[in-house]
Write a protein that holds these residues in place. Structure first.
Motif: not given
Length: 160
Positions: A40, A59, A62
């Motif tokens: 990521l 991201r 999340s």
């Protein structure tokens, strides 16, 4: 779609192999899970500004932490690689059951499960860089299985 559009090419789903392909794909996805924090951060680093902003925002929302906190250099990052390597041992052993010179999951036949593996490996190589020490180490694991595998799929890669 591919099977119907290109009926005169080798099938990615050989008859009678769908269960094996589905199982292998699931095992590989599970084995790859520990590497997501590292990928990521590396994926975010190579995106264009608009995509980077969206990727970062979604991201971080999340996972509840900054992209830079996913896999910082040091013991936490080393632990991610170590866990990933251990997870790939089971899969590498399964591939080895086909014989020492067999790179693909079903004999020497390139199937959908191999497409999945190649896609993940290519992703890691592209985001880290071919000259990256972590990529080179990963490619060398288990007698160089993963580097050899990716090299064997070059003719099907768009980024070679």
């Amino acid at each position: 779609y591919l099977e119907e559009t290109y009926p005169d090419t080798p099938s990615l789903f050989p008859p009678g192999k769908n269960a094996a392909i589905e199982l292998q794909t699931s095992v590989f996805d599970d084995a790859f899970d520990p590497l997501y924090p590292l990928t990521l951060q590396a994926s975010n680093a190579i995106l264009n500004p608009v995509s980077e902003a969206y990727f970062r925002r979604t991201r971080e929302a999340s996972f509840g932490k900054k992209i830079e906190e996913f896999a910082p250099p040091g013991p936490a990052r080393d632990e991610i690689w170590s866990k990933f390597k251990a997870n790939l041992q089971k899969l590498s052993s399964a591939y080895d059951a086909n014989g020492p010179n067999s790179l693909f999951f079903i004999d020497n036949t390139f199937t959908y499960s191999d497409v999945v593996v190649a896609a993940y490996l290519l992703w890691v190589k592209l985001i880290l860089g071919a000259d990256n020490a972590e990529w080179k180490e990963f490619a060398s694991w288990y007698g160089g299985r993963w580097g050899k595998f990716l090299d064997a799929t070059t003719k099907w890669q768009a980024f070679n």
